[in-house]
Scaffold this active site. Sequence first.
Site, short mmCIF file in Angstrom:
data_model
loop_
_atom_site.label_atom_id
_atom_site.label_comp_id
_atom_site.label_asym_id
_atom_site.label_seq_id
_atom_site.Cartn_x
_atom_site.Cartn_y
_atom_site.Cartn_z
N SER A 18 0.69 -1.41 -0.37
CA SER A 18 0.05 0.08 0.07
C SER A 18 1.05 0.89 0.10
CB SER A 18 -1.11 -0.02 1.33
OG SER A 18 -0.67 -0.13 2.57
N GLY A 19 2.48 1.16 -0.62
CA GLY A 19 2.87 2.24 -0.51
C GLY A 19 2.13 3.68 -1.45
N GLY A 22 1.96 0.90 -5.21
CA GLY A 22 0.25 -0.09 -3.96
C GLY A 22 -0.54 0.75 -4.47
N ALA A 178 4.01 6.49 -9.95
CA ALA A 178 3.12 6.41 -9.53
C ALA A 178 1.46 7.72 -9.51
CB ALA A 178 3.42 5.83 -7.97
N LYS A 276 16.83 -0.99 -17.55
CA LYS A 276 16.83 0.40 -17.72
C LYS A 276 17.53 1.76 -16.77
CE LYS A 276 13.56 1.44 -14.67
NZ LYS A 276 11.79 2.29 -13.91
#
Lengths: 418, 418
Positions: A18-19, A22, A178, A276
Amino acid sequence: MTRLSPYAKKHKVTVIGSGNWGSSISKMVAENTAANPDLFEKEVNMWVYEEKIEIPKSSRHYSESSPLCKGEQNLTEVINQLHENIKYLPDITLPDNLRANPSLVDSVKDSSILVFNLPHQFINGVCKSLKGHILPYARGISCIKGVHVDEEGVSLFSESIGKQLGIYCGALSGANIASEVAKELYSETTVAYDPPHMDSKAPTPLNGSPSSSAVDLAEFKHKDSSGKLSKVNLRPLPSEFPPVDHSLLKTLFHRPYFHVRVVHDVAGVSLGGALKNIVALAAGYVDGLGWGDNAKAAVMRVGLLEMVKFGTTFFKHSVNAETFTVESAGVADLITSCSGGRNFRCAKYSVERKLPIEEVEKQELNGQKLQGTLTAVEVNNFLKKQGLEDEYPLFTAVYHILKGEAKVEDIPGLIEPK
Amino acid sequence: MTRLSPYAKKHKVTVIGSGNWGSSISKMVAENTAANPDLFEKEVNMWVYEEKIEIPKSSRHYSESSPLCKGEQNLTEVINQLHENIKYLPDITLPDNLRANPSLVDSVKDSSILVFNLPHQFINGVCKSLKGHILPYARGISCIKGVHVDEEGVSLFSESIGKQLGIYCGALSGANIASEVAKELYSETTVAYDPPHMDSKAPTPLNGSPSSSAVDLAEFKHKDSSGKLSKVNLRPLPSEFPPVDHSLLKTLFHRPYFHVRVVHDVAGVSLGGALKNIVALAAGYVDGLGWGDNAKAAVMRVGLLEMVKFGTTFFKHSVNAETFTVESAGVADLITSCSGGRNFRCAKYSVERKLPIEEVEKQELNGQKLQGTLTAVEVNNFLKKQGLEDEYPLFTAVYHILKGEAKVEDIPGLIEPK
């Protein structure tokens, strides 16, 4: 929009983690389960590592009169009452049907689809706690970027999760900052899923009971991503469920602002997210010299070719070059990482400020660690062991620059084709 | 470094054109002819469209006492005396062995390699003037970006030059902002060269005379880039010359700071330089909305796929998808164009300033024209004629935005895979 489903059961989905990423993934998954009631249970669980937080006065939810704003609260309670992850994804409204749950074991109860989205260092601990508590026929998707590389070889987080839990686990990766995804700004991602051929021709379960533990453990001959043929014991998905296939996974993750392409190449998708970062360091270095856009694009192109070569050499039975050259998890993620990603920025600053990158890391990242420097060292150790350093001149140049054994100005000469 | 050459003759090279890119290419070619005396005549001619200039006081060459600095001078004389193209590539020293020549016919005398580097609208006029004055067995390389598209089809500038002059002409294109290349900042390029198989097995010339006009005209069956089989009359290169092959072309253009890869795919290299401008407009549009790096990378990735599809559909006998996905003329040129190229910038400003792009063009480009808007319209007319607009949703979206028939905000919906 209720369609008549030919399946007696629906998938329950849990997001483990749940970051900010998340929480963003949980938001989209919950939007999609609500929109597809014939395939999914509406309620989605999100496992939250419980902690105490105070709602800051700057929050849109702060109110002196609210009991929730008095002193410390459990993060899960705040999320469930305010529908916002105040700590890790502030100002983004989460769907009502997303439930934060502080108990790992309880959060996965009855879930047939598990989405892993947590820092990679917690994978083993979480798997240990989950073992024996998940549905034996559950399927997983790992949103954890990167791979584990040591001298012996490269292993994928998705395979490690799968092995520890005795399930099949695919991967999701792409050009996905995000905070932008959470704001519903347009982006794309790649889901990779390639289980042993079992789900589509699943045997009828012996009793069809909810727990399905009576379904015989099926043994499959399965080539893992490195091409090693091994026996894996996987439970077939009971035929009462909609099959977990590319179409279902697209339905689970695709949004009008988050376009999903589903491929088979789990190793390529996972490697893209790791390699990357080495290229982003190189791009930051030449940009720090003020060499302009040609030089940056050249380094990115050479880096992309080394990513392709690495993937198709060390995962020759599974990796498809196109995963790197045409998927979001490849070229697009490389582009975003070389635009403003932290590896790019720290490398650039290290040249501009004439400081070792570890110094810049301390100045800029507030205790967090760069992924690219670690990956560059791990990949170099692996290549050295194979005697293949010269075959990857850009990866090797980045390593030598990190170690102070080469100068950034040497890059063109070091990568010049003979 | 004099090596004993097995060849009695050396190639003389002329660059036709002397803008900033023409002068930059001339500089590198002259550096390479000097460094490779076994293959090339040292002196390189650069055809300059003659004009009168005054040396500005800001020039490093300005001196009140110099007669050259009194009043107007011929540009060619200034270049030859100061070894600098004061007007189009100021502050860059050109090699002593580069000669500016105002006479087109005189500049190509005895030259077996012709490098074309001039604005595309001058191609036909220049070819008309050159016809009958070039060596009949000369070979060409076009550095002119873009292609000509109309409702009937796509034609390459290199093929048009070749046809008009009766010679074979390849192409050079890449992530090459001229001012950066001129400063010897690191970059890469792609040279494409795929003549009918003749040069390596050239018949012995009948008399071996310098003009070699006595060599019989050879007729070859040649598939052009569109796959059309036609008879072309090409003079074989006399065997006294080193063959003009990939290795020789690399030697002619490659510098320590300018890395060359030579491929066969002339159509792909030429299309890359044209179609990327449509994608750069799209990237500028979404960036203008402030949608962030994910969105920009997504649009670039989708655009890259449409470039591949366009090339492999309409040049299916010659185009290689990898030209777009792994060469400098493909993905790298796309990256630089979407970083700060003029198509990208004008599209971005048009959204930010809420102005039609033609307005921004006037404000920003000082009378010059955007290539991308023209290409987007031409390509759309072509696709419409074929009934294939829907197969290229990003190209089509850009066209509709240009025409005011779609909004930038619609892009994700317009390009969403069904």
